[in-house]
Design an enzyme around this catalytic site. Structure first.
Site, PDB file in Angstrom:
ATOM      1  CD1 TRP A 191       0.476  -0.299   3.173  1.00  0.00           C
ATOM      2  CD2 TRP A 191      -1.374   0.915   3.528  1.00  0.00           C
ATOM      3  NE1 TRP A 191       0.468   0.081   4.502  1.00  0.00           N
ATOM      4  CE2 TRP A 191      -0.661   0.825   4.742  1.00  0.00           C
ATOM      5  CE3 TRP A 191      -2.560   1.615   3.513  1.00  0.00           C
ATOM      6  CZ2 TRP A 191      -1.107   1.428   5.918  1.00  0.00           C
ATOM      7  CZ3 TRP A 191      -3.006   2.205   4.688  1.00  0.00           C
ATOM      8  CH2 TRP A 191      -2.287   2.110   5.868  1.00  0.00           C
ATOM      9  CB  SER A 238      -2.385  -8.879   0.231  1.00  0.00           C
ATOM     10  OG  SER A 238      -2.435  -7.797  -0.677  1.00  0.00           O
ATOM     11  CG  ASP A 358       2.528  -3.411  10.580  1.00  0.00           C
ATOM     12  OD1 ASP A 358       2.143  -2.416   9.940  1.00  0.00           O
ATOM     13  OD2 ASP A 358       3.567  -4.019  10.286  1.00  0.00           O
ATOM     14  CD  GLU A 549       7.763   4.203  10.007  1.00  0.00           C
ATOM     15  OE1 GLU A 549       7.389   3.097   9.598  1.00  0.00           O
ATOM     16  OE2 GLU A 549       8.472   4.337  11.037  1.00  0.00           O
TER      17      GLU A 549
END
Length: 609
Positions: A191, A238, A358, A549
């Site tokens: 993604w 995925s 996550d 990030e």
């Protein structure tokens, strides 16, 4: 002007980099004034943290030439310039002869040899990769059969972690390029690639954006799905399925440069992914409610995580079995200790990793039982995107695998999902969508940025949109942008999660901005975009161009130490490409701002000591 690069760099750092970080930031205590002397005696006086950092970057990147105009650039122009000329290039990879060792490198899992997995069915790719690795005896090429992959094969692969090959272009005799997120993430992510591509397309980086899209299609064709990333230990899962929205956005932008046969090839792959991966009732579909879930086909502890990542949960089971945490981890991985409860925990944990979130309290220990708002919004967007592509480019229908696909058929799929989402995910009392636990048959009334994704997908009425913005956005919007969740209850035990409050991430910002704009919430869109962009621009101004990030959006700070740290926050001289989707969010966010907001951000350059 021409300068002595070595001498200028040495003197500049000696005077202004007082903390020895090889950067110039607001934390340094230098005089904040430096005079550059050129080889012909001309001088350039530079004052202030921001402009001194620009100078450091230009000296480092240059080969003895220094353009004063680049040093004087205002922040918004400077960010755009660095991305176009440096960041995208730095984050680009290609598995060719000159770069194969660098692309194989992996901080997350090391092994004695460098393993490169190539689909056995890709004969051209196999020949190419054998040819370019012949001079590297440390590289072992392993032929990978077609999916589905047996448990036995996955167990063998797990002992030899390596890189999965991407598309080789025989006509060019070279693999296609791709962009990595940055830092420890030295591979192409699922993604992430969609959001990175939005930034690439904003900069008209056609070849890179096309290469990534075709590499994603290659993964679906040969590995069975758009992968979490192209590493062997990601073969079982995925990520949020943005391949079709990516295809739609890319083709509509560049249709004049591509033949209709190209679209037909990729549309067929999009339909295959939809049917074979996401509508598979054995893995990703709750057939009784016609909604989707995230699911990882692997078993046990994901081993790409950092040491100690699972200690909190493992210590609970270690106490149960009367062993140390270290022994519990070893024995469980080896199959010497079996525990159905821990097995179940990792089923949910792996599914959460497929979600891309996550980790988050929202999905911890429940993900595989959950029909998520975000996933079903993306699935609705896939169905409507395919319907629109067929209507616009194949009005007579699109034939694939013996089936005639029409826009009406795909609109009917979207309508069925819309009805299911309204029935199971909409909460009339709270005026929002919530995830639905299919096992418990109840909604999880958890305030999350993902609850707003139906705005992006067009999956709600105008009335629902107004109620969602009222009930959710005010809770989530902080000084630095949209937080991943509302504040987490103090009653919830466990480690801090990076996809929880107070942390914010680029994909949520981008999708929610688009959703707000789609439903006419222009003021809210400007406010949300400005909150996020000003925080990042302030970080670039004060910390040598830094673009990491994630951020603590409550404090408006990049200084976070949660779960995996903050990738991209530590570098020398100039950011090593920034961070992929954060880069894109800045470019896309700036385009959402008013002229007055942009002027205010540029003024930060001169208001910083």
């Amino acid at each position: 002007m021409r300068i002595n690069k070595t001498e200028t760099l040495k003197n500049l750092l000696a005077q202004e980099d007082t903390d020895g970080s090889n950067t110039i930031t607001v934390d340094d205590q230098g005089p904040k004034r430096f005079v550059v002397t050129g080889e012909n005696g001309e001088t350039l006086e530079v004052k202030g943290t921001y402009y001194l950092a620009n100078l450091l970057q230009e000296v480092w990147l240059g080969n003895g030439g220094l353009n004063p105009d680049n040093v004087r650039m205002k922040p918004l122009e400077r960010i755009d310039y660095l991305m176009r000329t440096h960041y995208w290039c730095t984050l680009s990879r290609r598995m060719d002869a000159g770069n194969i060792l660098a692309t194989l490198a992996d901080e997350k899992r090391s092994s004695d040899k460098a393993y490169l997995y190539v689909p056995a069915a890709d004969s051209d790719g196999l020949e190419y990769y054998r040819r370019i690795t012949a001079a590297h005896p440390q590289i072992e090429i392993i032929e990978l059969p077609a999916p589905p992959f047996s448990d036995g094969l996955l167990a063998e692969i797990d002992e030899k972690p390596g890189l999965l090959a991407l598309k080789y272009d025989k006509a060019a005799d070279a693999p296609l390029p791709y962009v990595v997120p940055g830092g420890r993430f030295n591979e192409m992510y699922g993604w992430d690639s969609y959001f990175i591509a939005l930034g690439l397309m904003a900069h008209d980086q056609y070849d890179l954006a096309k290469g990534m899209l075709e590499n994603t299609a290659y993964q679906i064709k040969y590995y069975g799905k758009m992968l979490n990333a192209n590493r062997s230990y990601y073969l079982t899962r995925s990520q949020p399925p943005f391949y079709t929205p990516y295809l739609s956005a890319f083709y509509r932008r560049y249709a004049e440069r591509l033949p209709e046969s190209w679209l037909a090839e990729h549309l067929a792959i999009a339909i295959d992914e939809y049917q074979n991966v996401w509508m598979n009732p054995q893995t990703h579909l709750f057939a009784d409610i016609d909604l989707n879930r995230y699911f990882d086909e692997g078993r046990g502890r994901p081993k790409e995580t950092e040491p100690g990542h699972f200690n909190f949960i493992l210590q609970q089971y270690a106490a149960k079995h009367g062993v140390s945490v270290e022994e519990m981890e070893r024995a469980y991985d080896a199959g010497e200790i079996k525990d159905a409860g821990l097995d179940r925990y990792f089923v949910h944990d792996r599914a959460m990793r497929e979600s891309g979130h996550d980790t988050t309290t929202r999905l911890d220990d429940v993900c595989a039982d959950t029909a998520c708002v975000d996933l079903n919004a993306i699935m609705y967007r896939i169905e409507t995107d395919i319907a629109a592509l067929i209507a616009d480019y194949f009005p007579q229908g699109f034939a694939h695998n013996g089936t005639q696909h029409t826009a009406d058929i795909w609109q009917a799929k979207a309508k069925a999902r819309y009805d299911a989402v309204q029935q199971y995910l909409w909460n009339e009392a709270d005026g929002t969508f919530y995830d639905y636990n299919a096992a418990a048959k109840t909604q999880n009334r958890f305030v999350s940025a993902t609850n707003l994704l139906p705005l992006w997908a067009g999956l709600c009425s105008q009335e629902q949109a107004e109620r969602m913005v009222k009930s959710q956005l005010g809770t989530l919007l902080c000084a630095g942008g949209i937080a991943s969740t509302a504040p987490i209850s103090a009653e919830i035990r466990g480690p801090e999660r990076q996809w929880d409050y107070p942390y914010g991430w680029a994909p949520h910002q981008i999708l929610i901005w688009e959703g707000l704009q789609r439903y006419g919430f222009e003021r809210e869109m400007h406010e949300a975009a400005y909150a996020w962009v000003q925080m990042i621009v302030r970080a670039t101004v004060e910390y040598n161009g830094l673009i990491p990030e994630k951020f603590n959006v409550v404090k408006g700070s990049h200084k976070t130490d949660v779960e995996y740290g903050n990738v991209g926050a530590v570098f020398d001289y100039v950011p090593a490409g920034g961070f992929g989707w954060t880069n894109a969010s800045v470019i896309l966010g700036i385009a959402k701002l008013t002229d007055e907001q942009k002027a205010g951000l540029n003024a930060l350059a001169d208001s910083t000591p």
